[in-house]
Design an enzyme around this catalytic site. Sequence first.
Site, PDB file in Angstrom:
ATOM      1  CG  HIS A   1      -9.293   1.517   5.620  1.00 41.92           C
ATOM      2  ND1 HIS A   1      -8.057   2.030   6.152  1.00 41.92           N
ATOM      3  CD2 HIS A   1      -8.790   0.820   4.606  1.00 41.92           C
ATOM      4  CE1 HIS A   1      -7.152   1.899   5.174  1.00 41.92           C
ATOM      5  NE2 HIS A   1      -7.527   1.220   4.308  1.00 41.92           N
TER       6      HIS A   1
ATOM      7  CG  ASN B   1      -2.106   0.726   0.794  1.00 42.18           C
ATOM      8  OD1 ASN B   1      -2.588   1.034  -0.184  1.00 42.18           O
ATOM      9  ND2 ASN B   1      -2.974   0.914   1.688  1.00 42.18           N
TER      10      ASN B   1
END
Length: 444
Positions: free
Chosen positions: A331, A295
């Site tokens: 998220h 990521n």
Amino acid sequence: MKHLGLRYLLSDCFLHCYMRLTLTGANANLHHLYHSVTAAFLLYYNFGFTSSYFIGNIIIIYVIIVLFKSSKYAVILSLIVNLGILGVGYVENLYSDGSYVISWTTAHCVLTLKLIGLTWDIYDGAQQNIKGKEETAVASIPTFLEVLGFSYYPPGLMTGPQISFMKYKRFTEGMFDQHLSKSWVYGMSRLMAGLVFVIGYPVIGSHLPVNYFYTQQYTEDPLVYRLGYMLLWGQIVLARYVGVWLVAEGSCVISGIAFNGVDNSGNVKWNACANIKLSTYLTATSLQHFVDSFNINTNKWVLNYVYKRLRFLNNKQISQGVALLFLAAWHGFNSGYFMCFFLEFVFMNGEKQISQLCEKKKLLKAIVTQPALAVFIKLFTKICATFFLSYALISFDQLQYSQYITIYAGVYYIPHIFYIFVCPLLCYVLSALLQNDKPTLLKE
């Protein structure tokens, strides 16, 4: 929704191969239109009317940019609007069954970072000192079509990677076209590697079902077996993200936007959109190695637009905590995300404490650098780092409190207890016992 993600990724790959064959050298506005129309169609095809949140968000942010230009108020309003709209979707997701659901928020969370980053870049472009931001600062207000194309750019639409507006602008203006002939082989290799992970995940994952954690057998099996199952299960879960990142990277390389200059040997670098360093990921022996290897672009975005912007706090730990809190909220609002990033904060700081202690204390350093123990230490640290990562991923995948707390209880919260209580106490005791032990000097 089961195959929605794979369906989108394959559609995206096809569209970008088509774009590469037909639009190379075309006018920038034609690129913007192509990206906007094709991605808007994909979003509507996958998410229906809820995809209207996307265009609505873009319009509101562009109005803010036009009205407030490069002022701090544009940045503040951008944060409020982007996170607010995303929050609406996350409130809806709170009432799901606790597992991750691919919905319009999947693409929207990526858009949120894009537009927040854009307003920051416009703000930076008006500052006198832009040291370190030369590649991303935006000197003039972009057109609406530019912002639309940037927001809808397909490879970064659902999963990232995060691409700055100026990177996108240079790409659409053909600044990387001269190198495009060299991108096919590398781009296809990354894309194919990604598909292996994406297709292989459900096959291998079927042998390590998450349902095991909710059975009576889970509580009855030997502790070592439970810990081992958790370690392997976490890596299988992570494999699906690795696959998606590789497919997205392959699309970016094929399109040309992944161009990252030329090395000293004259070889073109196509790693500007890399979200995973496979070699580092596969050989990681610490949590820091894992964090550094995956990521990548999202972590870089958080570093540049959250962590570094908190420099005025003059406290790295507080800045790190706020950055991880931002990541958790970005998220979603499920408690599992907050538990996962809390564990990352605790585990990373604990690992850092242990590492610093072994480096500073002569006796400990002599032990961990023993050639005879090198293989054992590397294997031990590899297993530990992999297990602690998998342990944290439990709450990232099983999002409801009742779910992840049941699984953690099944292994007696061992990582929680070790890093929150045992590790600080152990480091304190060893520091006190070895207080007269001075660090060794490295020989040249």
